[in-house]
Design a protein around this motif. Structure first.
Motif, short mmCIF file in Angstrom:
data_model
loop_
_atom_site.label_atom_id
_atom_site.label_comp_id
_atom_site.label_asym_id
_atom_site.label_seq_id
_atom_site.Cartn_x
_atom_site.Cartn_y
_atom_site.Cartn_z
N THR A 151 0.59 -1.25 -0.25
CA THR A 151 0.29 -0.13 0.11
C THR A 151 1.05 1.09 0.42
O THR A 151 1.90 1.09 0.15
N LEU A 152 0.56 2.17 -0.64
CA LEU A 152 1.23 3.48 -0.61
C LEU A 152 1.82 3.76 0.94
O LEU A 152 2.76 4.37 1.46
N GLU A 153 0.76 3.73 2.37
CA GLU A 153 0.95 3.88 3.21
C GLU A 153 1.91 2.90 3.71
O GLU A 153 3.34 3.57 4.64
N GLN A 154 2.15 2.04 3.09
CA GLN A 154 3.56 1.15 3.93
C GLN A 154 4.54 1.70 3.00
O GLN A 154 5.75 1.75 3.39
N GLN A 155 4.49 2.22 1.91
CA GLN A 155 5.95 2.92 0.91
C GLN A 155 6.61 4.07 1.82
O GLN A 155 7.20 3.94 2.38
N PHE A 156 5.04 4.09 2.10
CA PHE A 156 5.52 5.98 2.93
C PHE A 156 6.70 5.59 4.24
O PHE A 156 7.37 5.81 4.14
N ASP A 157 6.21 4.23 5.23
CA ASP A 157 6.40 3.99 6.53
C ASP A 157 7.99 3.47 5.65
O ASP A 157 8.63 4.06 7.04
N GLY A 201 11.22 4.82 7.47
CA GLY A 201 12.31 3.85 8.63
C GLY A 201 13.76 3.98 7.46
O GLY A 201 14.73 4.61 8.06
N LEU A 202 13.72 4.19 5.99
CA LEU A 202 15.10 4.48 5.98
C LEU A 202 15.54 5.95 5.77
O LEU A 202 16.42 5.94 6.20
N ALA A 203 14.46 6.17 5.30
CA ALA A 203 14.96 8.15 6.40
C ALA A 203 16.04 8.11 7.36
O ALA A 203 16.90 9.52 7.49
N LYS A 262 20.84 3.20 -1.03
CA LYS A 262 19.14 2.22 -1.15
C LYS A 262 18.02 3.22 -0.37
O LYS A 262 17.00 2.83 -1.53
N LEU A 263 18.04 3.92 0.08
CA LEU A 263 16.78 5.08 -0.03
C LEU A 263 16.39 5.49 -1.32
O LEU A 263 14.93 5.63 -1.49
N ILE A 264 16.99 6.17 -2.11
CA ILE A 264 16.65 6.40 -3.18
C ILE A 264 16.52 5.52 -4.44
O ILE A 264 15.00 5.48 -4.80
N THR A 265 16.40 4.39 -4.59
CA THR A 265 16.36 2.32 -5.58
C THR A 265 14.95 2.44 -4.90
O THR A 265 14.77 2.00 -5.27
N SER A 266 14.97 2.78 -3.50
CA SER A 266 13.85 2.17 -3.10
C SER A 266 12.32 2.82 -3.01
O SER A 266 11.28 2.61 -3.00
N SER A 267 13.11 4.39 -3.60
CA SER A 267 12.20 5.20 -3.72
C SER A 267 10.97 5.10 -4.85
O SER A 267 9.68 4.98 -5.28
N THR A 268 11.22 4.08 -5.91
CA THR A 268 11.09 3.55 -7.30
C THR A 268 9.51 3.29 -6.80
O THR A 268 8.26 4.00 -8.15
N SER A 308 12.60 15.62 4.57
CA SER A 308 12.49 14.89 3.62
C SER A 308 11.20 14.22 4.27
O SER A 308 10.09 13.69 4.19
N PHE A 309 10.98 13.99 5.55
CA PHE A 309 9.71 14.09 6.98
C PHE A 309 8.62 14.91 6.71
O PHE A 309 7.76 14.40 6.13
N ALA A 310 8.80 15.85 6.47
CA ALA A 310 8.11 17.35 6.33
C ALA A 310 7.13 17.12 4.79
O ALA A 310 5.67 16.77 4.91
N ARG A 311 7.67 16.62 4.15
CA ARG A 311 7.55 16.80 2.50
C ARG A 311 6.53 15.25 2.97
O ARG A 311 5.45 15.05 2.28
N ILE A 312 6.72 14.08 3.24
CA ILE A 312 5.86 12.80 3.20
C ILE A 312 4.99 13.30 4.21
O ILE A 312 3.91 12.26 3.50
N LYS A 313 5.22 14.20 5.02
CA LYS A 313 3.60 14.58 5.91
C LYS A 313 2.56 14.73 4.94
O LYS A 313 1.26 15.31 4.70
N GLN A 314 3.51 15.82 4.16
CA GLN A 314 2.38 16.73 3.46
C GLN A 314 1.75 15.71 2.44
O GLN A 314 0.24 16.00 2.17
N LEU A 315 2.76 14.88 1.98
CA LEU A 315 2.13 14.18 0.95
C LEU A 315 0.99 12.89 1.87
O LEU A 315 -0.04 12.25 1.30
N GLU A 316 1.42 12.56 2.86
CA GLU A 316 0.14 11.72 3.57
C GLU A 316 -1.09 12.77 3.58
O GLU A 316 -2.10 12.26 3.35
#
Length: 183
Positions: A35-41, A45-47, A69-75, A169-177
């Protein structure tokens, strides 16, 4: 009357003993959809691992490995966001493409064993909405940290600057959530 009761009993028994074949599990198990939520999590976690490495002033190689690892797992995250943010489709596609790196071509495989070509400044389209900007920062911030980690000797200010990028990046994730939960 006994005959009627006996007939009803037999009908009940026959209906209970239905010979429906049970669905067979396929030999190849299906991978559960992420899920999108799992991908955000996962991204968070990697960040967080990158932030911890920055706080511990880890070696540049460790920082490069963690940010890569963070960059490549973001695809997957970028591709999954397309459904939630259709106005950002071009940007998200470019972000997903930018997370896939190539190994240089050479005859000397030992020299190139762990070397990959990373575009630290990918060509991204102009964002159509604020949500697109937030998504782009999820790639650009780790790329900036990766770029800093390529320096031979990192100063205290470099670690602080990199940590601020990851906190952003954490702030951007929260905004996107928030944005994806509303829509």
């Amino acid at each position: 009357m006994k005959h009627l009761m006996f007939s009803v009993f037999i009908l009940l028994m026959l209906s209970a003993c239905d010979d429906k074949p049970e669905p067979k599990q396929s030999e190849v198990q299906q991978i559960p959809e992420v899920t999108l939520e799992q991908q955000f999590d996962n991204y968070q976690g990697l960040a967080w691992q990158v932030v911890e490495a920055l706080q511990n002033q880890s070696t540049t190689q460790q920082l490069q490995d963690l940010t890569l690892k963070l960059i490549t797992s973001s695809t997957g995250l970028f591709l999954n966001l397309k459904a939630q943010l259709p106005e950002c489709e071009a940007s998200l596609h470019a972000l997903a493409d930018a997370t896939e790196f190539q190994q240089p071509q050479s005859n000397d495989t030992d020299a190139l064993k762990n070397e990959i070509i990373i575009n630290l400044e990918p060509n991204l389209p102009e964002f159509a909405a604020a949500s697109c900007y937030h998504a782009q920062q999820l790639l650009l911030n780790p790329l900036a940290v990766y770029s800093l980690a390529q320096q031979a000797d990192l100063a205290q200010s470099d670690y602080q600057r990199a940590k601020l990028k990851m906190i952003d990046s954490f702030a951007r994730i929260k905004q996107l959530e928030l944005i994806t939960a509303i829509e």
